[in-house]
Design a protein around this motif. Sequence first.
Motif, PDB file in Angstrom:
ATOM      1  N   GLY A 189      81.304 -26.252 -11.302  1.00  0.00           N
ATOM      2  CA  GLY A 189      80.091 -27.045 -11.460  1.00  0.00           C
ATOM      3  C   GLY A 189      80.406 -28.527 -11.494  1.00  0.00           C
ATOM      4  O   GLY A 189      81.537 -28.947 -11.264  1.00  0.00           O
ATOM      5  N   VAL A 190      79.415 -29.328 -11.796  1.00  0.00           N
ATOM      6  CA  VAL A 190      79.574 -30.779 -11.824  1.00  0.00           C
ATOM      7  C   VAL A 190      80.101 -31.194 -13.194  1.00  0.00           C
ATOM      8  O   VAL A 190      79.620 -30.732 -14.220  1.00  0.00           O
ATOM      9  CB  VAL A 190      78.225 -31.478 -11.523  1.00  0.00           C
ATOM     10  CG1 VAL A 190      78.345 -32.969 -11.673  1.00  0.00           C
ATOM     11  CG2 VAL A 190      77.745 -31.108 -10.124  1.00  0.00           C
ATOM     12  N   VAL A 232      84.056 -43.582 -13.110  1.00  0.00           N
ATOM     13  CA  VAL A 232      83.609 -42.348 -13.752  1.00  0.00           C
ATOM     14  C   VAL A 232      82.493 -41.815 -12.872  1.00  0.00           C
ATOM     15  O   VAL A 232      81.553 -42.546 -12.538  1.00  0.00           O
ATOM     16  CB  VAL A 232      83.113 -42.604 -15.188  1.00  0.00           C
ATOM     17  CG1 VAL A 232      82.560 -41.321 -15.790  1.00  0.00           C
ATOM     18  CG2 VAL A 232      84.232 -43.170 -16.049  1.00  0.00           C
ATOM     19  N   ALA A 233      82.624 -40.549 -12.489  1.00  0.00           N
ATOM     20  CA  ALA A 233      81.651 -39.978 -11.556  1.00  0.00           C
ATOM     21  C   ALA A 233      81.298 -38.553 -11.953  1.00  0.00           C
ATOM     22  O   ALA A 233      82.086 -37.860 -12.595  1.00  0.00           O
ATOM     23  CB  ALA A 233      82.222 -39.992 -10.140  1.00  0.00           C
ATOM     24  N   ASP A 234      80.120 -38.150 -11.548  1.00  0.00           N
ATOM     25  CA  ASP A 234      79.727 -36.748 -11.647  1.00  0.00           C
ATOM     26  C   ASP A 234      80.376 -36.051 -10.463  1.00  0.00           C
ATOM     27  O   ASP A 234      79.898 -36.136  -9.334  1.00  0.00           O
ATOM     28  CB  ASP A 234      78.206 -36.620 -11.619  1.00  0.00           C
ATOM     29  CG  ASP A 234      77.562 -37.244 -12.839  1.00  0.00           C
ATOM     30  OD1 ASP A 234      78.204 -37.250 -13.912  1.00  0.00           O
ATOM     31  OD2 ASP A 234      76.427 -37.735 -12.723  1.00  0.00           O
TER      32      ASP A 234
END
Length: 118
Positions: A17-18, A9-11
Amino acid sequence: MYSAGDVVVADFPGVTGVKRRPAVVLSSDTYHAIRPDLIIGLITSQMVAAIGPTDYALLDWASAGLRLPSAFRAFIATVPRSAVTANIGRLSDRDWNAVRAGKGAHKGRPYAVPRSWV
């Protein structure tokens, strides 16, 4: 430590956008030994929209730690390791090999993940 093929799981930076989302680590242990970041590829659960030539429907999505049927999309980003918030699983050998080989939804010309990454 993260390895190529891990589902995290990542930004994830995107067009709007993020967004915190699942991704697969594409960069190799060799890359990680000399770089402070990770190369990741997007995973989407929007299966109806996952029909592009660089999309690959994951066959073993549940065993990879994903909650919904999902696809790898060759939307690739380099992020700091701090952008990864969790390691949730690993792609199966058949899904990882398909992602590495560039087997997209269409049988046309495959995309390619550079061998130096994986």
